[in-house]
Design a protein around this motif. Sequence first.
Motif, PDB file in Angstrom:
ATOM      1  N   TRP A 125       0.847  -1.192   0.000  1.00  0.00           N
ATOM      2  CA  TRP A 125       0.000   0.000   0.000  1.00  0.00           C
ATOM      3  C   TRP A 125       0.882   1.242   0.000  1.00  0.00           C
ATOM      4  O   TRP A 125       2.053   1.204   0.380  1.00  0.00           O
ATOM      5  CB  TRP A 125      -0.922   0.019   1.229  1.00  0.00           C
ATOM      6  N   SER A 126       0.308   2.325  -0.477  1.00  0.00           N
ATOM      7  CA  SER A 126       0.939   3.646  -0.374  1.00  0.00           C
ATOM      8  C   SER A 126      -0.023   4.553   0.378  1.00  0.00           C
ATOM      9  O   SER A 126      -1.208   4.597   0.047  1.00  0.00           O
ATOM     10  CB  SER A 126       1.224   4.250  -1.751  1.00  0.00           C
ATOM     11  N   THR A 127       0.488   5.242   1.370  1.00  0.00           N
ATOM     12  CA  THR A 127      -0.308   6.276   2.028  1.00  0.00           C
ATOM     13  C   THR A 127       0.137   7.617   1.469  1.00  0.00           C
ATOM     14  O   THR A 127       1.307   7.992   1.589  1.00  0.00           O
ATOM     15  CB  THR A 127      -0.139   6.235   3.551  1.00  0.00           C
ATOM     16  N   VAL A 128      -0.785   8.321   0.825  1.00  0.00           N
ATOM     17  CA  VAL A 128      -0.501   9.586   0.169  1.00  0.00           C
ATOM     18  C   VAL A 128      -1.425  10.646   0.753  1.00  0.00           C
ATOM     19  O   VAL A 128      -2.649  10.516   0.673  1.00  0.00           O
ATOM     20  CB  VAL A 128      -0.705   9.502  -1.358  1.00  0.00           C
ATOM     21  N   ASP A 129      -0.831  11.666   1.368  1.00  0.00           N
ATOM     22  CA  ASP A 129      -1.626  12.751   1.953  1.00  0.00           C
ATOM     23  C   ASP A 129      -2.682  12.198   2.911  1.00  0.00           C
ATOM     24  O   ASP A 129      -3.807  12.695   2.973  1.00  0.00           O
ATOM     25  CB  ASP A 129      -2.286  13.566   0.839  1.00  0.00           C
ATOM     26  N   HIS A 149       4.117  10.948   1.300  1.00  0.00           N
ATOM     27  CA  HIS A 149       3.804   9.595   0.855  1.00  0.00           C
ATOM     28  C   HIS A 149       4.803   8.604   1.443  1.00  0.00           C
ATOM     29  O   HIS A 149       5.957   8.938   1.702  1.00  0.00           O
ATOM     30  CB  HIS A 149       3.788   9.493  -0.676  1.00  0.00           C
ATOM     31  N   GLU A 150       4.326   7.401   1.671  1.00  0.00           N
ATOM     32  CA  GLU A 150       5.136   6.316   2.196  1.00  0.00           C
ATOM     33  C   GLU A 150       4.560   5.012   1.654  1.00  0.00           C
ATOM     34  O   GLU A 150       3.421   4.967   1.169  1.00  0.00           O
ATOM     35  CB  GLU A 150       5.108   6.304   3.729  1.00  0.00           C
ATOM     36  N   HIS A 151       5.355   3.939   1.718  1.00  0.00           N
ATOM     37  CA  HIS A 151       4.935   2.651   1.188  1.00  0.00           C
ATOM     38  C   HIS A 151       5.160   1.574   2.247  1.00  0.00           C
ATOM     39  O   HIS A 151       6.181   1.577   2.936  1.00  0.00           O
ATOM     40  CB  HIS A 151       5.731   2.288  -0.072  1.00  0.00           C
ATOM     41  N   GLY A 181       9.635  12.891   6.868  1.00  0.00           N
ATOM     42  CA  GLY A 181       8.574  13.139   7.840  1.00  0.00           C
ATOM     43  C   GLY A 181       8.224  11.891   8.617  1.00  0.00           C
ATOM     44  O   GLY A 181       8.681  10.782   8.295  1.00  0.00           O
ATOM     45  N   PRO A 182       7.383  12.013   9.643  1.00  0.00           N
ATOM     46  CA  PRO A 182       6.972  10.864  10.450  1.00  0.00           C
ATOM     47  C   PRO A 182       5.934  10.019   9.711  1.00  0.00           C
ATOM     48  O   PRO A 182       5.366  10.446   8.703  1.00  0.00           O
ATOM     49  CB  PRO A 182       6.360  11.517  11.690  1.00  0.00           C
ATOM     50  N   ARG A 183       5.695   8.830  10.212  1.00  0.00           N
ATOM     51  CA  ARG A 183       4.649   7.973   9.642  1.00  0.00           C
ATOM     52  C   ARG A 183       3.317   8.710   9.674  1.00  0.00           C
ATOM     53  O   ARG A 183       2.964   9.363  10.662  1.00  0.00           O
ATOM     54  CB  ARG A 183       4.563   6.672  10.428  1.00  0.00           C
ATOM     55  N   GLN A 184       2.562   8.615   8.603  1.00  0.00           N
ATOM     56  CA  GLN A 184       1.309   9.363   8.483  1.00  0.00           C
ATOM     57  C   GLN A 184       0.177   8.699   9.269  1.00  0.00           C
ATOM     58  O   GLN A 184       0.138   7.479   9.433  1.00  0.00           O
ATOM     59  CB  GLN A 184       0.884   9.455   7.016  1.00  0.00           C
TER      60      GLN A 184
END
Length: 345
Positions: A125-129, A149-151, A181-184
């Motif tokens: 998964w990707s977390t975007v915004d 964004h992070e994966h 940045g930190p984990r969203q």
Amino acid sequence: MEELGRLEDLPQEYRDELVRNNLVPLWPSLRSVMPPLTPKPRTQPILWTYDSIRPLLLRAGELTPIEKAERRVLVLANPGHTLEKMQASSAIYLGMQLLLPGEWAPSHRHTPNAVRMVVEGKGAWSTVDGEKCPMLRGDLILTPTGLWHEHGHDGDQPVVWLDVLDLPLVYYMEATYHVDGPRQQTLAGRGDRAYARGGVAPTKVFERSSRQYPMLRYPWADARAALLALADDQPALDCVQVTYVNPETGADCENILGFYALMLRPGQTLQLPARSPATVFHVIEGGALIAVMDQDWRLAESDTCCAPGWAAITLRNASSTQAAFLFVADEAPLHRKLGIYEVRG
């Protein structure tokens, strides 16, 4: 055409004086920087086969842990721009990225726009915004300029995706940088569900969304269904293609590069005219024969190729029974913004 004066025609003492003053005469180079009638792209026609990339990418997973890579990517470089510049074309960067089970590629944001086209695997998964986007084969995930964004990967098999960025352009403009940045925190709601039906948009209390990028995940299941419906509705249509757009504005989904899905009917041959932007083709399903300039290739599933601008392109589905589906990226939005977009033939 009249031959212009050469640098060596000038006296050495005059040339030395120009150098001391950081000056360069234009006329010896005028024909190369502004050739007659048609540009001379450095971008070369090139094919990258997934069969050659995949074992090297998996080997990279063994050699380099994610903590030492941050993004574990093999760049698809065009020799016309030299390999060290890591360019597929003048404005397009391509990379194959690997995420192994249990890994997390940390959160950051950067100035170049990026998209991810999922090539293989599930569970990532990707977390975007703040929006958590599942990554399934053929899905297109946006990570536009400036968005966090992070994966991550909760599955049990490797996941691979194709990165497409406008990095060469932003780098040339001396505007590339990133911020860690930190984990969203994951927010509720997903754009691909809110905009799941064409022609209708969510309007809470009669107000349209003001988000610049209201849809971040474009599921392949929806794009594929749209192509099949289009082909069925218009059987005489020679080019069955859809564009990934912003569902609120209808404009291209990102600012610089354009993204499309293309279907070739069984046995179909499609001739594309010479256009000013460079174009990338990636096979999602099936296979295709492609002719670009003096190159002829057979593309299998997950293969990727790049065609320079100003080159006519012929695509053919060699299968007489199965449709072929391709993901396409190009520089057309940039060319239109600059007023240099052109089609010949």
